[in-house]
Design an enzyme around this catalytic site. Structure first.
Site, short mmCIF file in Angstrom:
data_model
loop_
_atom_site.label_atom_id
_atom_site.label_comp_id
_atom_site.label_asym_id
_atom_site.label_seq_id
_atom_site.Cartn_x
_atom_site.Cartn_y
_atom_site.Cartn_z
N PHE A 126 -42.61 2.46 13.46
CA PHE A 126 -42.44 1.15 14.10
C PHE A 126 -40.94 0.86 14.03
CE2 PHE A 126 -42.17 -3.48 14.08
CZ PHE A 126 -42.93 -3.78 15.19
N ASP A 195 -44.49 2.74 4.03
CA ASP A 195 -44.81 1.49 4.73
C ASP A 195 -46.32 1.48 4.97
OD1 ASP A 195 -45.40 -0.40 6.71
OD2 ASP A 195 -43.42 -0.23 7.63
N TYR A 220 -50.46 -9.65 7.25
CA TYR A 220 -51.12 -10.42 8.33
C TYR A 220 -52.02 -9.57 9.21
CZ TYR A 220 -46.55 -9.07 10.34
OH TYR A 220 -45.41 -8.40 10.71
N LYS A 221 -52.14 -8.30 8.88
CA LYS A 221 -53.03 -7.45 9.67
C LYS A 221 -54.39 -7.38 8.96
CE LYS A 221 -49.03 -4.76 11.24
NZ LYS A 221 -48.88 -5.26 12.61
N ARG A 369 -54.15 -0.49 22.34
CA ARG A 369 -54.49 -0.36 20.92
C ARG A 369 -55.72 -1.19 20.60
NH1 ARG A 369 -49.90 -1.51 16.54
NH2 ARG A 369 -50.51 -3.61 17.18
#
Lengths: 394, 394
Positions: A126, A195, A220-221, A369
């Site tokens: 990312f 990560d 937050y995922k 996704r």
């Protein structure tokens, strides 16, 4: 009723985690974007209201002690710890993932010492990790070398100071081999920084077991902490005394209220703290983590794989062959908790999907996704998503 | 009724800002710790509830666009701008003060160029600025030199890259001469970075007018943003193209959703962003800033000085001479919005004061701090605080 619809019903009926869905605020949308922003845990609104009205509004400054605000970063870190296979005392919550990548990578390079002048970074990362790694390299006088994760073992050597890798690729959903890659990094005498943004809360990580050196992740995922909720930093216990933060804010001082001119780092994970913790977001996260009570990560992983298997099966059954290309590896050992489908018109397709009540997301230039959060996504959702996808692509 | 009580009544009756107190949740405590954590603005709980229940709970991922989450850092920055004398487009909100000090100071040093190898830092600074400045110096290969603000003009020279100063001293409440010091820094060809934590929202700053280069500040003191609410970074418009952030996270990319491997900084203030913004805390702050509608900072400053003058007068009248020593300068031009009183037993005294309903705070080793927030502190509060202080010291 089609065979797949019946299968979905049976799978849902047998799902041990099914009841967990009641712990979330959901509607009739199929929400497959929990890998971007997790759904709202039902316990959060009431908790946030208490934090705002009583802790801030009534107790005000006293809450730093009386409501446990000051110790929230390490307390919530300890709550995340079992989800990523860490013993207590190694994680602090705070700042964004990007800021934590900076702390972790600079910290790792400093542990490696002057003789090692190269940082390896996941070439498929990312983007923010790559940008921050470039800054960390520049500010520590090292060279940054982007390498595909599979090529890391061959790229390691006596020059390698640290390696920054993603546990799960944000785009393809590919799960990288954390144990083997960490071992290879260690064999080269370097430090492994992982990560965990796309793996924590979706599958076992085993930070302690595999000897990971430093790790960061967002909350937050799959951890459902809310929009932009604070990230976390893991520093392996044995390395904490040597962790030399590039952001030595007063919260990481051995005696933060001593108001001393000279910096003396706190012992332990506290050393990863920086400034005043962001209490509203942090305590919303703390409430959100309660949905994990009694949930083994292994059960989450088993359901995640069953969901993604079933989605692939439904897509194969409903979508004309060749219309989309699956970028996510089929072998379980290489799959995270999302399915990424490539098609040229992905941006438009996702817009129409969302209009029809199936929410995934689009990653430029051509990727659809779909994230599968085992705590609140069911098999009927999966079947419906694939069916609507086929209609949309049609 | 004593003469001072009557004076307080008259002053309150004539106070143009008096009605603003209704915009806050307050009880019968005299809250003089708004310079540490501002009181709760009445509009905040409802707003936060909407952010949690509707924006996150119902709209979920769509809120990044539909609820304006993505643009919150610059939108809220523009809302803070008039309070610190800045035109729009120069402030972004996010991260902690410590993290922003790092961005600002490294950015300033890089603007100054290789030839300038020294950073000056306020020797009396709140500790975190000093710690972070040390790290910024180390990571940019500069030397850090602590200097009392009054001695800065004499310490400036061709070696000076940047100077980090506090507008108001956190301990003594001394207001430093921002216009003159900034001009001196510029005359030496260096860059001025100001920490506004203890001045923003309490007095006019005039960032644009005085040509300040970069500035940072927190939002949880006089701006009432809530515990640990995000800080902000100001970069003067003319310098934005040269601002080279040490934390170039994806939010500062020219095309953040392009998911590009190469970093290309966004134009303007956006360049100061780093990672995903912390939405709950950020939107609580946005709501809190509404109390400033129609409030000129000049009126706040006038009342602030009247409050601190009156407090000094009441302390002089009630407290036996020599029992406390005032550390805050008497001249208005040198006074922020707090009064700091030194006494050997300050820690104990503050504990007893709080028990008696007068909340200030203690700063080690021997300082009683009383902050005066003109939006919700009145003159009767001031008289009562001094009276209870005298009893407590008694």
């Amino acid at each position: 009723m089609s065979e797949l619809v019946m299968r979905a019903e049976k799978l849902d009926a047998a799902d041990e985690l099914r009841g967990k869905r009641d712990g979330f605020v959901l509607d009739d949308v199929v929400y497959l974007d929990g890998n971007s922003l997790g759904a709202l845990p039902a316990v959060v609104p009431g908790r946030v209201e208490d934090v705002v009205r009583r802790q801030w509004g009534e107790l005000r400054i006293r809450s730093w002690e009386e409501s446990g605000w000051w110790t929230a970063p390490e307390r919530i870190g300890d709550r995340i710890a079992p989800l990523v296979g860490a013993a207590p005392g190694q994680i602090v919550v705070g700042d964004s993932t990007s800021v934590n990548v900076f702390k972790a990578l600079v910290g790792a390079v400093r542990m490696a010492g002057e003789g090692r002048d190269e940082i390896l970074v996941d070439a498929t990362t990312f983007p923010t990790d790559g940008y921050i790694a470039e800054s960390a390299a520049r500010m520590t006088g090292r060279t940054l070398r982007p390498v595909a994760p599979a090529d890391v073992p061959g790229a390691l050597g006596g020059r390698t100071a640290a390696v920054l890798l993603n546990h799960v690729d944000y785009r393809t959903g590919r799960l990288h081999d954390l144990p083997a890659l960490t071992a290879a990094v260690h064999e080269a005498g370097a430090y492994a920084v992982w990560d965990l943004c796309h793996s924590a809360g979706a599958l076992p990580v085993g930070l302690d077991e595999h000897g990971v050196d430093l790790a960061v992740g967002c909350t937050y995922k799959y951890l459902n902490g809310g929009p932009g909720s604070p990230a976390y930093l893991y520093v392996r216990r044995e390395l904490q005394d040597r962790f030399d933060s590039p952001l030595p804010g007063w919260n990481s001082h051995a005696e933060p209220f001593g108001m001393r001119g000279g910096y003396e780092p706190a012992p332990g994970a506290l050393r990863g703290r920086v400034g005043t913790p962001d209490i509203l977001s942090m305590l919303a996260l703390e409430a959100a983590l309660e949905v994990w009570d009694g949930v083994p990560v292994e059960a989450v992983r088993a359901k995640s794989l069953a969901l993604t298997d079933f989605f692939l099966e439904c897509v194969a059954a409903y979508v004309p062959e060749g219309r989309v290309e699956c970028l996510t590896p089929v072998p379980h050992a290489e799959r995270g908790s999302q399915i990424a489908l490539r098609c040229d018109d992905a941006g438009d397709v996702m817009k129409r999907l969302v209009e029809r009540g199936v929410v995934g997301d689009f990653r430029a230039p051509d990727v659809l996704r779909f994230g599968f959060t085992p705590l609140y996504v069911g098999f009927a959702d999966v079947e419906r998503a694939a069916r609507v996808l086929a209609q949309t692509l049609g």
